[in-house]
Design a protein around this motif. Structure first.
Motif, PDB file in Angstrom:
ATOM      1  N   ASP A 115       0.898  -1.158   0.000  1.00 27.90           N
ATOM      2  CA  ASP A 115       0.000   0.000   0.000  1.00 27.90           C
ATOM      3  C   ASP A 115       0.937   1.209   0.000  1.00 27.90           C
ATOM      4  O   ASP A 115       1.524   1.561   1.026  1.00 27.90           O
ATOM      5  CB  ASP A 115      -0.881  -0.055   1.266  1.00 27.90           C
ATOM      6  CG  ASP A 115      -1.947   1.026   1.281  1.00 27.90           C
ATOM      7  OD1 ASP A 115      -1.883   1.927   0.431  1.00 27.90           O
ATOM      8  OD2 ASP A 115      -2.834   0.965   2.154  1.00 27.90           O
ATOM      9  N   LEU A 116       1.094   1.827  -1.178  1.00 26.94           N
ATOM     10  CA  LEU A 116       2.168   2.795  -1.402  1.00 26.94           C
ATOM     11  C   LEU A 116       1.964   4.126  -0.672  1.00 26.94           C
ATOM     12  O   LEU A 116       2.914   4.762  -0.253  1.00 26.94           O
ATOM     13  CB  LEU A 116       2.277   3.046  -2.915  1.00 26.94           C
ATOM     14  CG  LEU A 116       3.543   3.647  -3.453  1.00 26.94           C
ATOM     15  CD1 LEU A 116       4.746   2.762  -3.180  1.00 26.94           C
ATOM     16  CD2 LEU A 116       3.429   3.911  -4.954  1.00 26.94           C
ATOM     17  N   ALA A 119      -0.319   5.022   2.274  1.00 27.98           N
ATOM     18  CA  ALA A 119      -1.263   4.275   3.109  1.00 27.98           C
ATOM     19  C   ALA A 119      -1.946   5.062   4.220  1.00 27.98           C
ATOM     20  O   ALA A 119      -2.983   4.642   4.728  1.00 27.98           O
ATOM     21  CB  ALA A 119      -0.549   3.079   3.720  1.00 27.98           C
ATOM     22  N   ALA A 120      -1.384   6.196   4.636  1.00 23.76           N
ATOM     23  CA  ALA A 120      -1.927   6.886   5.818  1.00 23.76           C
ATOM     24  C   ALA A 120      -3.208   7.660   5.478  1.00 23.76           C
ATOM     25  O   ALA A 120      -3.320   8.172   4.373  1.00 23.76           O
ATOM     26  CB  ALA A 120      -0.870   7.856   6.357  1.00 23.76           C
ATOM     27  N   PRO A 121      -4.187   7.731   6.370  1.00 24.55           N
ATOM     28  CA  PRO A 121      -4.188   7.239   7.759  1.00 24.55           C
ATOM     29  C   PRO A 121      -4.482   5.742   7.904  1.00 24.55           C
ATOM     30  O   PRO A 121      -4.424   5.231   9.012  1.00 24.55           O
ATOM     31  CB  PRO A 121      -5.304   8.063   8.401  1.00 24.55           C
ATOM     32  CG  PRO A 121      -6.251   8.362   7.288  1.00 24.55           C
ATOM     33  CD  PRO A 121      -5.404   8.518   6.065  1.00 24.55           C
ATOM     34  N   VAL A 158       4.935   8.741   2.793  1.00 30.56           N
ATOM     35  CA  VAL A 158       6.118   9.607   2.875  1.00 30.56           C
ATOM     36  C   VAL A 158       6.083  10.509   4.103  1.00 30.56           C
ATOM     37  O   VAL A 158       7.125  10.888   4.639  1.00 30.56           O
ATOM     38  CB  VAL A 158       6.260  10.449   1.576  1.00 30.56           C
ATOM     39  CG1 VAL A 158       5.245  11.570   1.520  1.00 30.56           C
ATOM     40  CG2 VAL A 158       7.666  11.011   1.415  1.00 30.56           C
ATOM     41  N   SER A 159       4.884  10.848   4.588  1.00 28.37           N
ATOM     42  CA  SER A 159       4.772  11.777   5.696  1.00 28.37           C
ATOM     43  C   SER A 159       4.987  11.046   7.031  1.00 28.37           C
ATOM     44  O   SER A 159       4.256  10.102   7.353  1.00 28.37           O
ATOM     45  CB  SER A 159       3.388  12.439   5.665  1.00 28.37           C
ATOM     46  OG  SER A 159       3.025  12.851   6.947  1.00 28.37           O
ATOM     47  N   PHE A 214       8.945   5.896   3.175  1.00 30.72           N
ATOM     48  CA  PHE A 214       9.769   6.317   2.037  1.00 30.72           C
ATOM     49  C   PHE A 214       8.945   7.158   1.071  1.00 30.72           C
ATOM     50  O   PHE A 214       7.705   7.113   1.090  1.00 30.72           O
ATOM     51  CB  PHE A 214      10.287   5.085   1.275  1.00 30.72           C
ATOM     52  CG  PHE A 214      11.171   4.189   2.080  1.00 30.72           C
ATOM     53  CD1 PHE A 214      12.403   4.646   2.538  1.00 30.72           C
ATOM     54  CD2 PHE A 214      10.778   2.892   2.378  1.00 30.72           C
ATOM     55  CE1 PHE A 214      13.230   3.812   3.284  1.00 30.72           C
ATOM     56  CE2 PHE A 214      11.602   2.054   3.132  1.00 30.72           C
ATOM     57  CZ  PHE A 214      12.829   2.514   3.582  1.00 30.72           C
ATOM     58  N   ASP A 215       9.640   7.870   0.195  1.00 21.89           N
ATOM     59  CA  ASP A 215       8.965   8.508  -0.923  1.00 21.89           C
ATOM     60  C   ASP A 215       8.504   7.370  -1.849  1.00 21.89           C
ATOM     61  O   ASP A 215       9.334   6.595  -2.347  1.00 21.89           O
ATOM     62  CB  ASP A 215       9.946   9.446  -1.648  1.00 21.89           C
ATOM     63  CG  ASP A 215       9.254  10.197  -2.770  1.00 21.89           C
ATOM     64  OD1 ASP A 215       8.251   9.693  -3.312  1.00 21.89           O
ATOM     65  OD2 ASP A 215       9.720  11.297  -3.121  1.00 21.89           O
ATOM     66  N   VAL A 219      -3.272   7.737  -4.381  1.00 23.99           N
ATOM     67  CA  VAL A 219      -2.376   8.898  -4.425  1.00 23.99           C
ATOM     68  C   VAL A 219      -2.888  10.146  -3.687  1.00 23.99           C
ATOM     69  O   VAL A 219      -4.101  10.309  -3.506  1.00 23.99           O
ATOM     70  CB  VAL A 219      -2.100   9.296  -5.892  1.00 23.99           C
ATOM     71  CG1 VAL A 219      -1.255   8.256  -6.588  1.00 23.99           C
ATOM     72  CG2 VAL A 219      -3.398   9.563  -6.645  1.00 23.99           C
ATOM     73  N   LEU A 277       3.226  14.064  -9.884  1.00 23.06           N
ATOM     74  CA  LEU A 277       3.530  13.219  -8.720  1.00 23.06           C
ATOM     75  C   LEU A 277       2.705  11.925  -8.783  1.00 23.06           C
ATOM     76  O   LEU A 277       3.220  10.822  -8.541  1.00 23.06           O
ATOM     77  CB  LEU A 277       3.212  14.005  -7.431  1.00 23.06           C
ATOM     78  CG  LEU A 277       3.263  13.234  -6.117  1.00 23.06           C
ATOM     79  CD1 LEU A 277       4.654  12.678  -5.838  1.00 23.06           C
ATOM     80  CD2 LEU A 277       2.823  14.125  -4.931  1.00 23.06           C
ATOM     81  N   LEU A 279       4.131   8.122  -8.948  1.00 22.04           N
ATOM     82  CA  LEU A 279       3.759   7.112  -7.942  1.00 22.04           C
ATOM     83  C   LEU A 279       3.161   5.883  -8.634  1.00 22.04           C
ATOM     84  O   LEU A 279       3.487   4.740  -8.276  1.00 22.04           O
ATOM     85  CB  LEU A 279       2.762   7.707  -6.940  1.00 22.04           C
ATOM     86  CG  LEU A 279       3.366   8.691  -5.928  1.00 22.04           C
ATOM     87  CD1 LEU A 279       2.279   9.489  -5.207  1.00 22.04           C
ATOM     88  CD2 LEU A 279       4.234   7.945  -4.903  1.00 22.04           C
TER      89      LEU A 279
HETATM   90  N1  SAM Z   1      -4.759   5.215   1.448  1.00 23.04           N
HETATM   91  C1  SAM Z   1      -5.035   6.096   2.542  1.00 23.04           C
HETATM   92  C2  SAM Z   1      -6.234   5.594   3.296  1.00 23.04           C
HETATM   93  O1  SAM Z   1      -7.022   4.823   2.757  1.00 23.04           O
HETATM   94  O2  SAM Z   1      -6.383   5.965   4.475  1.00 23.04           O
HETATM   95  C3  SAM Z   1      -5.225   7.531   2.085  1.00 23.04           C
HETATM   96  C4  SAM Z   1      -4.039   8.054   1.327  1.00 23.04           C
HETATM   97  S1  SAM Z   1      -4.103   9.788   1.016  1.00 23.04           S
HETATM   98  C5  SAM Z   1      -5.260   9.851  -0.262  1.00 23.04           C
HETATM   99  C6  SAM Z   1      -2.604  10.059   0.185  1.00 23.04           C
HETATM  100  C7  SAM Z   1      -1.362   9.871   1.041  1.00 23.04           C
HETATM  101  O3  SAM Z   1      -0.227   9.968   0.189  1.00 23.04           O
HETATM  102  C8  SAM Z   1      -1.152  10.916   2.122  1.00 23.04           C
HETATM  103  O4  SAM Z   1      -1.162  10.301   3.382  1.00 23.04           O
HETATM  104  C9  SAM Z   1       0.244  11.501   1.825  1.00 23.04           C
HETATM  105  O5  SAM Z   1       1.018  11.711   2.985  1.00 23.04           O
HETATM  106  C10 SAM Z   1       0.849  10.406   0.966  1.00 23.04           C
HETATM  107  N2  SAM Z   1       1.918  10.839   0.038  1.00 23.04           N
HETATM  108  C11 SAM Z   1       2.076  12.037  -0.564  1.00 23.04           C
HETATM  109  N3  SAM Z   1       3.167  12.025  -1.344  1.00 23.04           N
HETATM  110  C12 SAM Z   1       3.710  10.783  -1.236  1.00 23.04           C
HETATM  111  C13 SAM Z   1       4.858  10.165  -1.774  1.00 23.04           C
HETATM  112  N4  SAM Z   1       5.694  10.813  -2.606  1.00 23.04           N
HETATM  113  N5  SAM Z   1       5.120   8.885  -1.424  1.00 23.04           N
HETATM  114  C14 SAM Z   1       4.306   8.219  -0.569  1.00 23.04           C
HETATM  115  N6  SAM Z   1       3.211   8.765  -0.011  1.00 23.04           N
HETATM  116  C15 SAM Z   1       2.912  10.019  -0.348  1.00 23.04           C
END
Ligand code: SAM
Length: 372
Positions: free
Chosen positions: A167-168, A170-172, A193-194, A224-225, A244, A275, A279
């Motif tokens: 899950d690339l 994934a947050a939250p 990444v955050s 990671f990024d 994304v 971006l 991704l």
């Molecule tokens: N999949 C998550 C969920 O179901 O709860 C929501 C993800 S949210 C739409 C997009 C996430 O992408 C944010 O948490 C953000 O921090 C992360 N993000 C932004 N740029 C990124 C990067 N270059 N690599 C990895 N994550 C990235």
């Protein structure tokens, strides 16, 4: 006359207004006569779904939610499909799970649907709110509240027994939680990444998943990024979810704080499609040949949705020699059309449009199968 203190600190032109102005210019062209209804829905309170936690007392949580008037749209839809299409066969089956097997065997439910995921929603037009979930005796929560349409990308990922999944972004953690509910995954890597949001992701996982399933050999949390994953772990995972960062349309219309339409974030917003493309390219490289990637956003913009997918398919072929096939998600939308309002003629993927009687989404998703 005493001026309210907060009035002075409000921006002259709220970011939410900037978002609305932008959407009026772009989405009106894209959605044409559907835009006024989608617009009104996005300006109203969104509807949630309760993702049931299979690691707690499932029957208890289900009973509590059903008592409030909700139903599991996943299994309910499957049983309804069975009733409609298999009247005589269905009458000899008196429990939903045997109905499910009938429907799956007969090919009515797409075979490629992640199993075991239960998400309860209030019926169409019912805007009741969920009560917050309470912890059980082990401190685990019974359900997670999220936009029910966010479950669809996790369902479409088609996780099977023994799979390794990435899950690339994934947050939250809502979709990661949904994926874990399948109880089929051998190894899940959740990345964001955050660092701050990764901490939140860890907290969510700890509130829903038993400790013995959170060990490094089963679940790895990284920060990671995501763009680096293609180089770091090439041809590795059975499934990759690329959910994304996007303009988060609903949030942008409702929340001033952290709004991507603020002038300070203009460049960041303009760079989003690039971006997103990078991704998705990383996800395509990280999945193994014959594996599946699902790309998703919670935006309506074509530039962030099918345009990114189209560019990625082209680049993967031209620059990496990787052929991709776009999976047909119509069986899935057909199955869930009573719960969600899907865009009528989507190009490359499917789009859930918010509607006043089914105020979920927007969610765009496209499922790609890697051929070689
Ligand atoms: N999949 C998550 C969920 O179901 O709860 C929501 C993800 S949210 C739409 C997009 C996430 O992408 C944010 O948490 C953000 O921090 C992360 N993000 C932004 N740029 C990124 C990067 N270059 N690599 C990895 N994550 C990235």
């Amino acid at each position: 006359r005493v001026k309210t203190k907060w009035a002075g600190s409000l921006p002259k032109y709220p970011h939410t207004n900037l978002a609305l102005q932008n959407f009026d210019a772009t989405h009106k062209l894209q959605l044409e006569e559907a835009w006024p209804s989608v617009r009104a829905s996005m300006l109203c309170e969104q509807k949630y779904g309760a993702l049931v936690n299979n690691f707690t007392n499932v029957e208890g949580a289900m009973a509590q939610l059903q008592f409030q008037g909700c139903r599991d749209f996943v299994s309910w839809t499957v049983s309804e499909a069975a009733r409609e299409i298999l009247q005589p066969a269905a009458s000899s089956h008196n429990n939903p799970s045997s109905l499910e097997s009938v429907v799956v065997d007969q090919g009515i439910v797409p075979a490629s649907l992640s199993q075991n995921i239960k998400c309860l929603v209030f019926p169409r037009g019912d805007i009741s709110r969920f009560k917050p979930s309470r912890p059980d005796e082990n401190g685990l929560l019974g359900y997670y509240l999220m936009d029910a349409a966010s479950i669809l990308p996790a369902l479409a990922l088609d996780v099977q027994e023994g799979h390794s999944v990435l899950d690339l972004c994934a947050a939250p953690g809502g979709k990661a939680l949904a994926l874990l509910q399948t109880q089929a995954i051998r190894f899940l890597c959740v990345n964001d990444v955050s660092v701050g949001r990764t901490l939140r992701l860890r907290r969510v996982l700890a509130s829903y998943i038993p400790k013995d399933l959170l060990t490094e050999d089963k679940l790895r949390v990284t920060s990671f990024d995501g763009r680096k994953w293609g180089e770091m772990e090439r041809d590795t995972f059975d499934r990759v979810l690329v959910d994304v960062p996007c303009t988060t349309d609903r949030h942008s219309l409702m929340e001033e704080e952290n709004n991507i339409f603020s002038r300070a974030r203009t460049k960041e917003r303009q760079r989003l499609p690039q971006l997103q493309l990078e991704l998705l390219m990383a996800g395509i490289q990280a999945v193994r040949p014959r594996g599946v990637v699902v790309y998703s956003t919670c935006a309506l913009s074509q530039m962030q949705n099918w345009y990114v997918v189209e560019r990625a398919i082209h680049l993967a072929q031209e620059e990496l020699g990787i052929s991709l096939q776009v999976a047909d998600l119509r069986p899935l939308t057909q199955l869930f059309k009573e719960t969600f309002n899907f865009a009528p003629d989507p190009y490359l993927g499917q789009l859930v449009l918010p509607h006043l009687t089914a105020n979920f989404g927007p969610i765009y998703m496209c499922k790609l199968k890697r051929i070689n």
